[in-house]
Design a protein around this motif. Sequence first.
Motif, PDB file in Angstrom:
ATOM      1  N   PRO A 238     -11.023  -3.018 -11.822  1.00 12.25           N
ATOM      2  CA  PRO A 238     -11.852  -1.990 -12.453  1.00 12.25           C
ATOM      3  C   PRO A 238     -13.089  -1.659 -11.633  1.00 12.25           C
ATOM      4  CG  PRO A 238     -12.186  -4.108 -13.523  1.00 12.25           C
ATOM      5  CD  PRO A 238     -11.046  -4.291 -12.563  1.00 12.25           C
ATOM      6  N   GLY A 239     -13.641  -0.489 -11.913  1.00 15.29           N
ATOM      7  CA  GLY A 239     -14.853  -0.038 -11.249  1.00 15.29           C
ATOM      8  C   GLY A 239     -14.770   1.445 -10.972  1.00 15.29           C
ATOM      9  N   HIS A 240     -13.833   1.832 -10.127  1.00 19.09           N
ATOM     10  CA  HIS A 240     -13.629   3.262  -9.886  1.00 19.09           C
ATOM     11  C   HIS A 240     -13.369   3.957 -11.220  1.00 19.09           C
ATOM     12  CE1 HIS A 240     -12.666   6.855  -7.653  1.00 19.09           C
ATOM     13  NE2 HIS A 240     -11.505   6.953  -8.285  1.00 19.09           N
ATOM     14  N   THR A 241     -12.504   3.357 -12.032  1.00 22.94           N
ATOM     15  CA  THR A 241     -12.307   3.703 -13.439  1.00 22.94           C
ATOM     16  C   THR A 241     -12.094   2.385 -14.176  1.00 22.94           C
ATOM     17  OG1 THR A 241      -9.901   3.889 -13.210  1.00 22.94           O
ATOM     18  CG2 THR A 241     -11.189   5.910 -12.879  1.00 22.94           C
ATOM     19  N   PRO A 242     -12.170   2.395 -15.511  1.00 20.97           N
ATOM     20  CA  PRO A 242     -12.039   1.125 -16.244  1.00 20.97           C
ATOM     21  C   PRO A 242     -10.699   0.422 -16.035  1.00 20.97           C
ATOM     22  CG  PRO A 242     -13.002   2.803 -17.671  1.00 20.97           C
ATOM     23  CD  PRO A 242     -12.555   3.503 -16.417  1.00 20.97           C
ATOM     24  N   GLY A 243      -9.625   1.177 -15.910  1.00 23.58           N
ATOM     25  CA  GLY A 243      -8.305   0.571 -15.793  1.00 23.58           C
ATOM     26  C   GLY A 243      -7.725   0.611 -14.393  1.00 23.58           C
ATOM     27  N   SER A 244      -8.560   0.875 -13.396  1.00 20.09           N
ATOM     28  CA  SER A 244      -8.042   1.003 -12.027  1.00 20.09           C
ATOM     29  C   SER A 244      -7.150  -0.176 -11.661  1.00 20.09           C
ATOM     30  CB  SER A 244      -9.198   1.103 -11.033  1.00 20.09           C
ATOM     31  OG  SER A 244      -9.739   2.403 -10.992  1.00 20.09           O
ATOM     32  N   THR A 245      -6.013   0.145 -11.075  1.00 19.40           N
ATOM     33  CA  THR A 245      -4.977  -0.839 -10.780  1.00 19.40           C
ATOM     34  C   THR A 245      -4.508  -0.694  -9.345  1.00 19.40           C
ATOM     35  OG1 THR A 245      -4.219  -0.950 -13.085  1.00 19.40           O
ATOM     36  CG2 THR A 245      -2.624  -1.560 -11.385  1.00 19.40           C
ATOM     37  N   ALA A 246      -4.479  -1.814  -8.628  1.00 19.66           N
ATOM     38  CA  ALA A 246      -3.832  -1.876  -7.319  1.00 19.66           C
ATOM     39  C   ALA A 246      -2.449  -2.485  -7.524  1.00 19.66           C
ATOM     40  CB  ALA A 246      -4.657  -2.708  -6.356  1.00 19.66           C
ATOM     41  N   TYR A 247      -1.542  -2.206  -6.603  1.00 21.36           N
ATOM     42  CA  TYR A 247      -0.186  -2.732  -6.719  1.00 21.36           C
ATOM     43  C   TYR A 247       0.180  -3.501  -5.453  1.00 21.36           C
ATOM     44  CZ  TYR A 247       0.214   0.223 -10.811  1.00 21.36           C
ATOM     45  OH  TYR A 247       0.012   0.791 -12.040  1.00 21.36           O
ATOM     46  N   LEU A 248       0.597  -4.741  -5.644  1.00 21.40           N
ATOM     47  CA  LEU A 248       1.094  -5.556  -4.548  1.00 21.40           C
ATOM     48  C   LEU A 248       2.620  -5.519  -4.594  1.00 21.40           C
ATOM     49  CD1 LEU A 248       0.377  -7.553  -2.220  1.00 21.40           C
ATOM     50  CD2 LEU A 248       0.814  -9.377  -3.871  1.00 21.40           C
ATOM     51  N   VAL A 249       3.219  -5.042  -3.519  1.00 24.23           N
ATOM     52  CA  VAL A 249       4.668  -4.867  -3.456  1.00 24.23           C
ATOM     53  C   VAL A 249       5.234  -5.813  -2.400  1.00 24.23           C
ATOM     54  CG1 VAL A 249       6.548  -3.228  -3.052  1.00 24.23           C
ATOM     55  CG2 VAL A 249       4.387  -2.438  -4.073  1.00 24.23           C
ATOM     56  N   ARG A 250       6.150  -6.684  -2.832  1.00 20.60           N
ATOM     57  CA  ARG A 250       6.879  -7.512  -1.871  1.00 20.60           C
ATOM     58  C   ARG A 250       8.063  -6.689  -1.373  1.00 20.60           C
ATOM     59  NH1 ARG A 250       9.206 -11.588  -4.426  1.00 20.60           N
ATOM     60  NH2 ARG A 250       9.955 -12.405  -2.444  1.00 20.60           N
ATOM     61  N   SER A 251       7.790  -5.965  -0.291  1.00 24.90           N
ATOM     62  CA  SER A 251       8.802  -5.058   0.242  1.00 24.90           C
ATOM     63  C   SER A 251       9.765  -5.815   1.152  1.00 24.90           C
ATOM     64  CB  SER A 251       8.131  -3.920   1.018  1.00 24.90           C
ATOM     65  OG  SER A 251       7.820  -4.320   2.344  1.00 24.90           O
ATOM     66  N   THR A 252      10.818  -5.138   1.527  1.00 25.38           N
ATOM     67  CA  THR A 252      11.800  -5.737   2.425  1.00 25.38           C
ATOM     68  C   THR A 252      11.201  -6.020   3.801  1.00 25.38           C
ATOM     69  OG1 THR A 252      12.547  -3.498   2.988  1.00 25.38           O
ATOM     70  CG2 THR A 252      13.767  -4.667   1.268  1.00 25.38           C
ATOM     71  N   LYS A 253      10.053  -5.387   4.100  1.00 20.66           N
ATOM     72  CA  LYS A 253       9.391  -5.586   5.394  1.00 20.66           C
ATOM     73  C   LYS A 253       8.133  -6.442   5.280  1.00 20.66           C
ATOM     74  CE  LYS A 253      11.170  -1.244   7.267  1.00 20.66           C
ATOM     75  NZ  LYS A 253      10.843   0.079   7.864  1.00 20.66           N
ATOM     76  N   GLY A 254       7.896  -7.013   4.095  1.00 17.29           N
ATOM     77  CA  GLY A 254       6.724  -7.851   3.892  1.00 17.29           C
ATOM     78  C   GLY A 254       5.820  -7.300   2.811  1.00 17.29           C
ATOM     79  N   PRO A 255       4.747  -8.047   2.465  1.00 19.03           N
ATOM     80  CA  PRO A 255       3.880  -7.637   1.356  1.00 19.03           C
ATOM     81  C   PRO A 255       2.989  -6.446   1.725  1.00 19.03           C
ATOM     82  CG  PRO A 255       3.017  -9.606   2.412  1.00 19.03           C
ATOM     83  CD  PRO A 255       4.335  -9.333   3.054  1.00 19.03           C
ATOM     84  N   VAL A 256       2.884  -5.510   0.791  1.00 20.99           N
ATOM     85  CA  VAL A 256       2.061  -4.315   0.977  1.00 20.99           C
ATOM     86  C   VAL A 256       1.159  -4.172  -0.236  1.00 20.99           C
ATOM     87  CG1 VAL A 256       2.027  -1.823   1.348  1.00 20.99           C
ATOM     88  CG2 VAL A 256       3.885  -3.199   2.332  1.00 20.99           C
ATOM     89  N   LEU A 257      -0.126  -3.936   0.005  1.00 18.92           N
ATOM     90  CA  LEU A 257      -1.106  -3.757  -1.057  1.00 18.92           C
ATOM     91  C   LEU A 257      -1.499  -2.288  -1.127  1.00 18.92           C
ATOM     92  CD1 LEU A 257      -2.970  -5.096  -3.179  1.00 18.92           C
ATOM     93  CD2 LEU A 257      -4.635  -5.454  -1.338  1.00 18.92           C
ATOM     94  N   LEU A 258      -1.197  -1.658  -2.254  1.00 22.02           N
ATOM     95  CA  LEU A 258      -1.555  -0.263  -2.499  1.00 22.02           C
ATOM     96  C   LEU A 258      -2.883  -0.257  -3.250  1.00 22.02           C
ATOM     97  CD1 LEU A 258       1.972   0.936  -3.714  1.00 22.02           C
ATOM     98  CD2 LEU A 258       1.066   0.957  -1.368  1.00 22.02           C
ATOM     99  N   LEU A 259      -3.956   0.125  -2.569  1.00 19.10           N
ATOM    100  CA  LEU A 259      -5.306  -0.055  -3.105  1.00 19.10           C
ATOM    101  C   LEU A 259      -5.683   0.946  -4.175  1.00 19.10           C
ATOM    102  CD1 LEU A 259      -7.360  -0.708   0.165  1.00 19.10           C
ATOM    103  CD2 LEU A 259      -6.680  -2.398  -1.539  1.00 19.10           C
ATOM    104  N   GLY A 260      -5.047   2.137  -4.186  1.00 20.57           N
ATOM    105  CA  GLY A 260      -5.609   3.189  -5.011  1.00 20.57           C
ATOM    106  C   GLY A 260      -7.013   3.484  -4.528  1.00 20.57           C
ATOM    107  N   ASP A 261      -7.869   3.949  -5.424  1.00 21.59           N
ATOM    108  CA  ASP A 261      -9.213   4.338  -4.999  1.00 21.59           C
ATOM    109  C   ASP A 261     -10.225   3.208  -5.081  1.00 21.59           C
ATOM    110  OD1 ASP A 261      -8.226   6.764  -4.375  1.00 21.59           O
ATOM    111  OD2 ASP A 261      -9.248   7.884  -5.961  1.00 21.59           O
ATOM    112  N   ALA A 262      -9.739   1.961  -5.145  1.00 20.09           N
ATOM    113  CA  ALA A 262     -10.646   0.831  -4.922  1.00 20.09           C
ATOM    114  C   ALA A 262     -11.213   0.899  -3.512  1.00 20.09           C
ATOM    115  CB  ALA A 262      -9.920  -0.493  -5.140  1.00 20.09           C
TER     116      ALA A 262
END
Length: 310
Positions: A238-262
């Motif tokens: 939270p911060g950018h908005t109250p429910g702001s969410t980042a997504y950590l994806v264990r992809s076939t090529k390794g872990p990827v962090l999708l930050l959104g507007d954090a």
Amino acid sequence: MKSSLLALCLSVVGFTTGCATSSHGVQKSALGVTRPADALLAQLDVPGPVELETVTSCDWAVDRSGLINLDHPTAKAAHLEDGDEPVQVFFHALRHPTHGLYIVDTGVETALRDAPDRSAMRGIVASAMHMEKMTVLAPLGEWLAKQPQPLSGVFLTHLHPDHISGMADAPAGTPVFTGPGEAGSRAFVNLVVQGATDRALEGKPALSEWNYTADPKGLFDGAVDVFGDASVWALWVPGHTPGSTAYLVRSTKGPVLLLGDASHTRWGWEHDVEPGTFTQDGPRGVESFKKLRAFVAAHPEVEVRFGHQH
């Protein structure tokens, strides 16, 4: 962009308590298992089952002061000044072998290119967002039409217009997932934006809010194992908005962090400078930003994808 919308709100309607981001219904998510955030570490270094594709839906330019805290000593030392910052609007496609196709955020809708007067983000919102600076590259609807499998759901980082501007292209009835408090968050800017947000969400079920609980060790504010198999994690930042969410994806090529507007920009992330005026709660946004940076510093195998830049 958001500062322009705020100025419009105040000039048109005067001082009020603002209104909610959306009048769309909300419900608790039936998808996902709430876990301690450090549970994601167990398989972090093991390639996962998810095929991940990031699509640049359009090129754009917005105020640098909204994206980067220009009052930060590092930004001042770099002599950063306000002005147009080149950015992109993305959506991220997650193809899970058993759960199907999901997207994180929505890019832009086809009508924004082909019939802007009929798009969800039209009129005063389009003007305030300077959508004339957008060059549409891959609208969501056009991309979806080429996919061999249907869209199973939309995971949102947050409900700002530039992250839901493709939502109208998602088929009616598609489940949509957000962090808690997104739709009900009240602000002056929503006096203008709520109508556009509601149009974008028209035909979709009630927003499903992730069932975050306070994380016992504080790695993040909360974490949800989205499919229950540790392949995709929703992380409460939270911060950018109250429910702001980042997504950590264990992809076939390794872990990827999708930050959104954090963190919107590569420069801000790489120079440890948090976002600027577009953030609703600055101090809390800094806390989330630092948690994310600390996590990546401790786990350099994690690839980072920023909210609005490659």
